[in-house]
Scaffold this active site. Structure first.
Site, PDB file in Angstrom:
ATOM      1  N   GLN A  20     -20.040   9.229   8.414  1.00  0.00           N
ATOM      2  CA  GLN A  20     -21.100   9.953   7.631  1.00  0.00           C
ATOM      3  C   GLN A  20     -22.421  10.320   8.291  1.00  0.00           C
ATOM      4  O   GLN A  20     -23.063  11.229   7.935  1.00  0.00           O
ATOM      5  CB  GLN A  20     -21.453   9.208   6.195  1.00  0.00           C
ATOM      6  CG  GLN A  20     -20.121   9.219   5.405  1.00  0.00           C
ATOM      7  CD  GLN A  20     -19.816  10.549   4.812  1.00  0.00           C
ATOM      8  OE1 GLN A  20     -20.306  11.491   4.820  1.00  0.00           O
ATOM      9  NE2 GLN A  20     -18.460  10.592   4.237  1.00  0.00           N
ATOM     10  N   ASN A  65     -21.398   6.405   2.783  1.00  0.00           N
ATOM     11  CA  ASN A  65     -20.867   7.733   2.179  1.00  0.00           C
ATOM     12  C   ASN A  65     -21.170   8.042   0.687  1.00  0.00           C
ATOM     13  O   ASN A  65     -21.302   9.046   0.017  1.00  0.00           O
ATOM     14  CB  ASN A  65     -19.353   7.640   2.316  1.00  0.00           C
ATOM     15  CG  ASN A  65     -18.851   6.410   1.976  1.00  0.00           C
ATOM     16  OD1 ASN A  65     -19.091   5.185   2.378  1.00  0.00           O
ATOM     17  ND2 ASN A  65     -17.670   6.258   0.780  1.00  0.00           N
ATOM     18  N   GLY A 112     -11.159   9.168  10.722  1.00  0.00           N
ATOM     19  CA  GLY A 112     -11.966   7.803  10.567  1.00  0.00           C
ATOM     20  C   GLY A 112     -11.262   6.653  10.169  1.00  0.00           C
ATOM     21  O   GLY A 112     -11.609   5.416  10.717  1.00  0.00           O
ATOM     22  N   THR A 113     -10.365   6.779   9.628  1.00  0.00           N
ATOM     23  CA  THR A 113      -9.618   5.645   8.864  1.00  0.00           C
ATOM     24  C   THR A 113      -8.704   5.116  10.035  1.00  0.00           C
ATOM     25  O   THR A 113      -8.718   3.663  10.419  1.00  0.00           O
ATOM     26  CB  THR A 113      -8.526   6.125   7.683  1.00  0.00           C
ATOM     27  OG1 THR A 113      -9.301   6.636   6.941  1.00  0.00           O
ATOM     28  CG2 THR A 113      -7.747   4.917   7.330  1.00  0.00           C
ATOM     29  N   CYS A 136     -12.334   8.421  -1.800  1.00  0.00           N
ATOM     30  CA  CYS A 136     -11.106   7.818  -1.681  1.00  0.00           C
ATOM     31  C   CYS A 136     -10.839   6.848  -2.406  1.00  0.00           C
ATOM     32  O   CYS A 136      -9.690   6.520  -2.803  1.00  0.00           O
ATOM     33  CB  CYS A 136     -11.213   7.050  -0.228  1.00  0.00           C
ATOM     34  SG  CYS A 136     -11.860   7.876   1.242  1.00  0.00           S
ATOM     35  N   THR A 170       1.874  12.368  21.233  1.00  0.00           N
ATOM     36  CA  THR A 170       1.441  13.576  21.957  1.00  0.00           C
ATOM     37  C   THR A 170       0.258  14.320  21.072  1.00  0.00           C
ATOM     38  O   THR A 170       0.027  14.210  19.786  1.00  0.00           O
ATOM     39  CB  THR A 170       2.624  14.656  21.562  1.00  0.00           C
ATOM     40  OG1 THR A 170       3.596  14.178  22.386  1.00  0.00           O
ATOM     41  CG2 THR A 170       2.277  16.036  22.094  1.00  0.00           C
ATOM     42  N   SER A 208     -15.318  11.092  12.718  1.00  0.00           N
ATOM     43  CA  SER A 208     -14.269  11.901  11.615  1.00  0.00           C
ATOM     44  C   SER A 208     -14.407  13.447  11.793  1.00  0.00           C
ATOM     45  O   SER A 208     -15.686  13.729  11.631  1.00  0.00           O
ATOM     46  CB  SER A 208     -14.075  11.524  10.250  1.00  0.00           C
ATOM     47  OG  SER A 208     -13.229  12.426   9.614  1.00  0.00           O
ATOM     48  N   ALA A 209     -13.294  14.298  12.189  1.00  0.00           N
ATOM     49  CA  ALA A 209     -13.929  15.751  12.351  1.00  0.00           C
ATOM     50  C   ALA A 209     -14.190  16.564  10.887  1.00  0.00           C
ATOM     51  O   ALA A 209     -14.969  17.442  10.922  1.00  0.00           O
ATOM     52  CB  ALA A 209     -12.722  16.403  12.918  1.00  0.00           C
ATOM     53  N   HIS A 210     -13.417  16.052  10.000  1.00  0.00           N
ATOM     54  CA  HIS A 210     -13.469  16.854   8.722  1.00  0.00           C
ATOM     55  C   HIS A 210     -14.867  16.776   8.060  1.00  0.00           C
ATOM     56  O   HIS A 210     -15.219  17.423   6.906  1.00  0.00           O
ATOM     57  CB  HIS A 210     -12.333  16.822   7.931  1.00  0.00           C
ATOM     58  CG  HIS A 210     -12.471  15.512   7.057  1.00  0.00           C
ATOM     59  ND1 HIS A 210     -12.602  15.546   5.718  1.00  0.00           N
ATOM     60  CD2 HIS A 210     -11.894  14.041   7.308  1.00  0.00           C
ATOM     61  CE1 HIS A 210     -12.430  14.223   5.227  1.00  0.00           C
ATOM     62  NE2 HIS A 210     -12.011  13.314   6.345  1.00  0.00           N
TER      63      HIS A 210
HETATM   64  N1  PLP Z   1     -15.837   5.814   7.007  1.00  0.00           N
HETATM   65  C1  PLP Z   1     -16.549   6.607   6.163  1.00  0.00           C
HETATM   66  C2  PLP Z   1     -18.024   6.132   6.040  1.00  0.00           C
HETATM   67  C3  PLP Z   1     -16.327   7.683   5.272  1.00  0.00           C
HETATM   68  O1  PLP Z   1     -16.710   8.118   4.440  1.00  0.00           O
HETATM   69  C4  PLP Z   1     -14.727   8.140   5.475  1.00  0.00           C
HETATM   70  C5  PLP Z   1     -14.335   9.120   4.546  1.00  0.00           C
HETATM   71  O2  PLP Z   1     -14.622   9.197   3.540  1.00  0.00           O
HETATM   72  C6  PLP Z   1     -14.015   7.434   6.582  1.00  0.00           C
HETATM   73  C7  PLP Z   1     -14.683   6.232   7.079  1.00  0.00           C
HETATM   74  C8  PLP Z   1     -12.441   7.775   6.666  1.00  0.00           C
HETATM   75  O3  PLP Z   1     -12.538   8.978   7.581  1.00  0.00           O
HETATM   76  P1  PLP Z   1     -11.065   9.727   7.394  1.00  0.00           P
HETATM   77  O4  PLP Z   1     -11.162  10.692   6.229  1.00  0.00           O
HETATM   78  O5  PLP Z   1     -11.491  10.692   8.547  1.00  0.00           O
HETATM   79  O6  PLP Z   1      -9.802   8.981   7.450  1.00  0.00           O
END
Ligand code: PLP
Length: 387
Positions: free
Chosen positions: A180, A152, A70-71, A326, A238, A200-202
Site C-alpha cells: 500500500q 491498507n 503481493g499475496t 479481501c 514462464t 503489487s502492480a494493481h
Molecule cells: N498486502 C497489503 C497491505 C494489501 O493491501 C494487499 C491487497 O489488498 C496485499 C498485500 C495483497 O496483494 P495482492 O492483491 O497483489 O495479492
C-alpha cells in the site's frame, strides 16, 4: 457511472500502462527464456521492467523477483525463509494483511512459534512490546519479523527505523509489506535494512496478477515454485511478460508522478476529513493521530452498521469499502480495529474511503451528501426500531 472511492482495494489500469502492455499481448508473444529473437525481445522487456520496479523502491534490479502479486510475495518471503531456517519464531504486528497473517498462522503447523505484537490506539506497533518479545526468545533462535509499511485499512505509516534496529539487534529477518505504501509515499528498500519487501502492480495503476518480492541477496530462501530456473531459481514458471511490462511501466509512472499524486490526493483527503468532521461531528477517524497515507480515511459513525451503509452507498452509485476488500463477504469486524482496541460494535460500523489519482472534489461532495442522507435514514430507522 459509479463514483469509485476504493483505490486501496484496486486501481484502474493507466492507459499508458495498457499501451506498454499491448504489444506483448499481440505480436511480441515470445517466451522470455527462448534463445531466438522473439525470446530476446521478451527478455529485454522483462529486464527493463525489473529496473523500473527496482527504481520505485530504491532496490537493485537483481533483487527483484517477479510474482503473481503481493499475496505471493508475502507467502514467498515467509514460507521460503522458514523452509531454510527450519524452525524458530515468527513475529508480526497485530495489523498485518491476511496475506502475511495466514501464512504465518499456517507455519505454526510446521513447528514455528507465532507472536503478534500489540499496537497502540492508532495502530502503530509498540517498539517496547517488540523488544520485550525478542528478549524473551532464546538468543540463538531463528526469527522472522513481518511489519507492514502502510496499513491498507487505516493508512497508518510505520516508522521503520526503530523496528529495523530491533530486527538487526536480535538477528531477525525483516519482511516489510510495502504493497500500500509504494507509489503513495517514497519507499527505500536499500535504506530500510529489510531483507524482504513485497509489492503489487494493481495498487499502482498496473495490471492485476503481477507483483514482486524484493530480496536481499545475502538472504537464503527456498522457492515456493520449483521448475525451470526462472527469476534466478527463486520463482519458477514462464514469465507473464505483458503483466510484468505493465508493472514496470506503472512503477515508472508512480515514481515520476509521486509528488504530484501525493499533493493532489493529500489536498482532497484533507477536504474529505474536514467536511466529515464538521458535518458529521460524531465521526471517529481511526489512526488520525498517526502519520497516514495521503489517500486513506477509515472511520465509523456510532450506531451504524458498516455493511448496511456500504450496500446503501453502493446502490446510490458510490464504491467504498467496509474494511479490507479481501475480507468482503466475511462479516467479522476488522482485526486491525480490534488490535487497536476498538470495540467490535464500533468496528462493525467502519467505512474506508481511499482516494486515487482520478479522484475529484465533486466526487467527495457527492459522497458526503449521500453519506449524510444515509446516516439520517439509518439513524431514524434505528430510532423507530428501538423506540
Ligand atoms: N498486502 C497489503 C497491505 C494489501 O493491501 C494487499 C491487497 O489488498 C496485499 C498485500 C495483497 O496483494 P495482492 O492483491 O497483489 O495479492
Amino acid at each position: 457511472m459509479a463514483i469509485y472511492l476504493d483505490y486501496n482495494a484496486t486501481t484502474p489500469l493507466d492507459g499508458r500502462v495498457l499501451d506498454a502492455m499491448l504489444p506483448f499481448l499481440r505480436e511480441q508473444f515470445g517466451n522470455a527464456s527462448s534463445g531466438h529473437q522473439s525470446g530476446r525481445i521478451a527478455r529485454a522487456a522483462v529486464d527493463v521492467a525489473r529496473e523500473q520496479v527496482a527504481a520505485l523502491v530504491n532496490a537493485h534490479p537483481s533483487q527483484v523477483v517477479f510474482t503473481s502479486g503481493g499475496t505471493e510475495a508475502n507467502n514467498l518471503a515467509l514460507k521460503g525463509r522458514a523452509a531454510r531456517l527450519i524452525s524458530g519464531y515468527i513475529v508480526m504486528s497485530g495489523v498485518e494483511h491476511s496475506s502475511v497473517r495466514t501464512p504465518a498462522i499456517a507455519l505454526q503447523k510446521h513447528g514455528w512459534m507465532l507472536d503478534e505484537i500489540g499496537v497502540d490506539a492508532d495502530g502503530l506497533l509498540v517498539s517496547e512490546n517488540l523488544q520485550a518479545i525478542f528478549s524473551s526468545m532464546p538468543a540463538d533462535s531463528a526469527k522472522i519479523l513481518a511489519v507492514m509499511l502502510a496499513n491498507n485499512e487505516t493508512g497508518i505509516i510505520h516508522d521503520m527505523a526503530p523496528i529495523e534496529a530491533l530486527a538487526r539487534e536480535f538477528g531477525a529477518t525483516l519482511l516489510v509489506d510495502a504493497v500500500q505504501a509504494a507509489g503513495k509515499i517514497p519507499v527505500d528498500f536499500t535504506g530500510s535494512g529489510a531483507q524482504f519487501m513485497s509489492l503489487s502492480a494493481h495498487k499502482i495503476y498496473g495490471p492485476k496478477g503481477a507483483g514482486a518480492l524484493i530480496v536481499d541477496k545475502a538472504v537464503d530462501m527456498e522457492p515456493l515454485l520449483h521448475g525451470g530456473g526462472h527469476e534466478k531459481a527463486r520463482r519458477a514458471g514462464t514469465e507473464n511478460v505483458a503483466a510484468i511490462v505493465g508493472f514496470g511501466k506503472a512503477a515508472e509512472l508512480a515514481l515520476s508522478e509521486l509528488s504530484t499524486r501525493h499533493a493532489q490526493t493529500q489536498t482532497l483527503h484533507h477536504y474529505l476529513e474536514t467536511r466529515l468532521r464538521s458535518e458529521l461531528p460524531q465521526v471517529c477517524i481511526f489512526g488520525q493521530q498517526a502519520k497516514r497515507l495521503p489517500n486513506t480515511s477509515f472511520f465509523a459513525l456510532p450506531g451504524l452498521d458498516g455493511e448496511t451503509l456500504l450496500m446503501n452507498l453502493d446502490q446510490a452509485g458510490l464504491a467504498v469499502s467496509s474494511g479490507s476488500a479481501c475480507g468482503t463477504g466475511d462479516v467479522e469486524p476488522s482485526h486491525v480495529l480490534l488490535a487497536m482496541g476498538v470495540s467490535p460494535e464500533r468496528a462493525r460500523g467502519a467505512i474506508r474511503v481511499s482516494l486515487g489519482k482520478e479522484s475529484r472534489r465533486s466526487e467527495i461532495d457527492s459522497f458526503i451528501g449521500c453519506l449524510k442522507q444515509q446516516v439520517r435514514a439509518l439513524q431514524s430507522f434505528a430510532a423507530v426500531a428501538y423506540a
